[in-house]
Design an enzyme around this catalytic site. Structure first.
Site, PDB file in Angstrom:
ATOM      1  N   SER A 150       0.861  -1.190   0.000  1.00  0.00           N
ATOM      2  CA  SER A 150       0.000   0.000   0.000  1.00  0.00           C
ATOM      3  C   SER A 150       0.888   1.228   0.000  1.00  0.00           C
ATOM      4  O   SER A 150       1.872   1.276   0.734  1.00  0.00           O
ATOM      5  CB  SER A 150      -0.882   0.018   1.253  1.00  0.00           C
ATOM      6  OG  SER A 150      -1.474   1.287   1.406  1.00  0.00           O
ATOM      7  N   ASP A 152      -0.017   3.962   1.156  1.00  0.00           N
ATOM      8  CA  ASP A 152      -0.491   4.864   2.209  1.00  0.00           C
ATOM      9  C   ASP A 152       0.310   4.791   3.517  1.00  0.00           C
ATOM     10  O   ASP A 152       0.251   5.688   4.328  1.00  0.00           O
ATOM     11  CB  ASP A 152      -1.967   4.570   2.535  1.00  0.00           C
ATOM     12  CG  ASP A 152      -2.871   4.716   1.324  1.00  0.00           C
ATOM     13  OD1 ASP A 152      -2.450   5.342   0.343  1.00  0.00           O
ATOM     14  OD2 ASP A 152      -3.998   4.186   1.356  1.00  0.00           O
ATOM     15  N   GLY A 195      -3.439   8.957   0.093  1.00  0.00           N
ATOM     16  CA  GLY A 195      -3.170   8.399   1.425  1.00  0.00           C
ATOM     17  C   GLY A 195      -4.434   7.982   2.155  1.00  0.00           C
ATOM     18  O   GLY A 195      -4.385   7.632   3.329  1.00  0.00           O
ATOM     19  N   ARG A 278      -2.845  28.105  -7.960  1.00  0.00           N
ATOM     20  CA  ARG A 278      -3.194  26.964  -8.813  1.00  0.00           C
ATOM     21  C   ARG A 278      -3.291  25.702  -7.968  1.00  0.00           C
ATOM     22  O   ARG A 278      -2.638  25.583  -6.931  1.00  0.00           O
ATOM     23  CB  ARG A 278      -2.126  26.732  -9.889  1.00  0.00           C
ATOM     24  CG  ARG A 278      -1.960  27.863 -10.872  1.00  0.00           C
ATOM     25  CD  ARG A 278      -3.119  27.925 -11.865  1.00  0.00           C
ATOM     26  NE  ARG A 278      -2.882  28.888 -12.928  1.00  0.00           N
ATOM     27  CZ  ARG A 278      -3.116  30.188 -12.836  1.00  0.00           C
ATOM     28  NH1 ARG A 278      -3.603  30.718 -11.720  1.00  0.00           N
ATOM     29  NH2 ARG A 278      -2.865  30.982 -13.866  1.00  0.00           N
ATOM     30  N   HIS A 284      -3.256   9.182  -9.360  1.00  0.00           N
ATOM     31  CA  HIS A 284      -2.650   7.847  -9.488  1.00  0.00           C
ATOM     32  C   HIS A 284      -1.219   7.850 -10.013  1.00  0.00           C
ATOM     33  O   HIS A 284      -0.577   6.797 -10.012  1.00  0.00           O
ATOM     34  CB  HIS A 284      -3.552   6.954 -10.341  1.00  0.00           C
ATOM     35  CG  HIS A 284      -4.815   6.577  -9.633  1.00  0.00           C
ATOM     36  ND1 HIS A 284      -5.859   7.452  -9.492  1.00  0.00           N
ATOM     37  CD2 HIS A 284      -5.175   5.446  -8.971  1.00  0.00           C
ATOM     38  CE1 HIS A 284      -6.829   6.874  -8.808  1.00  0.00           C
ATOM     39  NE2 HIS A 284      -6.438   5.657  -8.475  1.00  0.00           N
TER      40      HIS A 284
HETATM   41  O1  F6P Z   1      -4.896   2.767  -0.762  1.00  0.00           O
HETATM   42  C1  F6P Z   1      -4.184   3.222  -1.844  1.00  0.00           C
HETATM   43  C2  F6P Z   1      -4.884   4.336  -2.554  1.00  0.00           C
HETATM   44  O2  F6P Z   1      -4.098   4.744  -3.642  1.00  0.00           O
HETATM   45  C3  F6P Z   1      -5.273   5.522  -1.684  1.00  0.00           C
HETATM   46  O3  F6P Z   1      -4.186   6.388  -1.460  1.00  0.00           O
HETATM   47  C4  F6P Z   1      -6.421   6.111  -2.465  1.00  0.00           C
HETATM   48  O4  F6P Z   1      -7.331   6.753  -1.620  1.00  0.00           O
HETATM   49  C5  F6P Z   1      -7.079   4.898  -3.084  1.00  0.00           C
HETATM   50  O5  F6P Z   1      -6.124   3.866  -3.083  1.00  0.00           O
HETATM   51  C6  F6P Z   1      -7.573   5.111  -4.495  1.00  0.00           C
HETATM   52  O6  F6P Z   1      -8.269   3.993  -4.896  1.00  0.00           O
HETATM   53  P1  F6P Z   1      -8.625   3.642  -6.420  1.00  0.00           P
HETATM   54  O7  F6P Z   1      -7.375   3.096  -7.049  1.00  0.00           O
HETATM   55  O8  F6P Z   1      -9.691   2.624  -6.319  1.00  0.00           O
HETATM   56  O9  F6P Z   1      -9.021   4.925  -7.091  1.00  0.00           O
END
Ligand code: F6P
Length: 363
Positions: A150, A152, A195, A278, A284
């Site tokens: 993860s 996070d 996160g 801004r 992602h």
């Molecule tokens: O848990 C990892 C994470 O990238 C978080 O930081 C984010 O809130 C979530 O997953 C986003 O999820 P998805 O890939 O389903 O948009």
């Protein structure tokens, strides 16, 4: 040899491939039959081509790749008994009684439920005539080991989760890039950082990039934050600073649980200070790209330890998650860590912010 399978579940993260590679290679080294389960739990339920035997070369040339080459999914079917029964059959038919699950706390909880349910699932399969009593006896126990993938860094019990370091590098590169254009135009930039409910990435990025201000879920500001923010930004400018960087964690809220968004912060700054402002939402990008050396090594070390844990496991062994503790890959009780992680989430919901930070400990 023992049948070991590895799967990645939930959101992907950089370094998962290093972990998968280590599981396969260490597994083969100790004489096990190693399988990939593709597309997470969904692949386990669907079976067929989703479960394939791995060999030494099937994990060559993947350590430098981001994401997970065996695919990941957030799977609904596995939450139902019916899905888990299908999954159990697919494993028994291939002689797999050892699972390495790489995912977040939800995925690891799922693995533990599956493990607990395993004898009953096998009983059901015998009743339905889908497996023999002989198979039920031979494969009577399922061992599981978890690893946390993860970005996070939101899991209790490990100093770092696989992917966090790479995500942080990506954020820092982005902030540095933004800072040069912000400097040229004397602008204020607000960056939204991922996160989920954990501010680790935001805090670390903020410190590493000299940001002026940040908002994180663990430390919601009091109601007069707009004034405090503007005072701080003005004072930085009055000392000759040509730009401002503000980091907003995606889960940031105020003390009344009102979300603090990058756009909301921008409005405050524009209305009160009139700064040229801004917003950049990193999104992602933070989860993509090649893993850092740290995450590659972390995946390797955890993967190798996971296999050793499975080889030593007996039906009495409590399931473990491989964690990083003082630069050592060690085994810690899986459910203890999951419950603590869930307790942190509850503490945040109940506004016990200090408790949440305390419970998270070093991570
Ligand atoms: O848990 C990892 C994470 O990238 C978080 O930081 C984010 O809130 C979530 O997953 C986003 O999820 P998805 O890939 O389903 O948009």
């Amino acid at each position: 040899g023992k049948g070991i399978a590895v799967l990645t579940s939930g959101g992907d993260s950089q370094g998962m491939n290093g972990a998968v590679r280590a599981v396969v290679r260490m597994g083969l080294y100790v004489g096990a039959n190693v399988f990939f389960i593709k597309e997470g739990y969904q692949g386990m339920v669907d079976g067929g081509d989703n479960i394939v035997e791995a060999n030494w070369s099937s994990v060559s040339g993947i350590i430098h790749k981001g994401g997970t080459v065996i695919g990941s999914a957030r799977c609904k079917a596995f939450r139902d008994r019916e899905g888990r029964t299908k999954a159990a059959k697919n494993l028994v038919k291939r002689g797999i009684t050892n699972l390495v699950v790489i995912g977040g706390d939800g995925s690891l909880t799922g693995a533990n439920l599956f493990r607990q349910d395993w004898p009953a699932l096998l009983q059901l399969l015998v009743k339905k005539g889908e497996i023999t009593e002989e198979e039920q006896k031979t494969y009577s126990h399922l061992n599981i080991v978890g690893m946390v993938g993860s970005i996070d860094n939101d899991f209790c019990g490990t100093d770092m989760t696989i992917g966090t370091d790479s995500a942080l590098h990506r954020i820092i590169e982005a902030v540095d890039a933004i800072a040069s254009t912000a400097y040229s135009h004397q602008r204020c930039f607000i960056l939204e950082v991922m996160g989920r409910h954990c501010g680790y990435l935001s805090v670390s990025a903020c410190l590493a990039c000299e940001a002026d201000y940040m908002f994180i879920p663990e430390s919601p500001p009091v109601h007069d934050w707009p004034d405090l923010l503007c005072q701080k930004l003005e004072s930085e400018r009055s000392m000759g600073q040509r730009l401002n960087i503000i980091i907003v964690a995606e889960g940031a809220i105020d003390q009344q649980d009102v979300p603090i968004t990058a756009e909301g912060v921008k409005k405050v700054i524009v209305d009160k200070l009139g700064f040229d402002t801004r917003v950049t939402v990193l999104g992602h990008v933070q989860r993509g790209g090649s893993p850092s050396a740290f995450d590659r090594l972390l995946g390797c070390r955890m993967g190798a330890e996971a296999v050793l844990a499975l080889m030593e496991a007996t039906p009495e062994t409590e399931p473990c998650v491989i964690s990083l503790d003082g630069n050592q890959a060690v085994r810690v009780p899986l459910m203890g860590c999951v419950l603590k992680t869930q307790a942190v989430a509850r503490a945040l919901q109940d506004h016990r912010w200090d408790d949440a930070v305390q419970m998270r400990g070093r991570s």
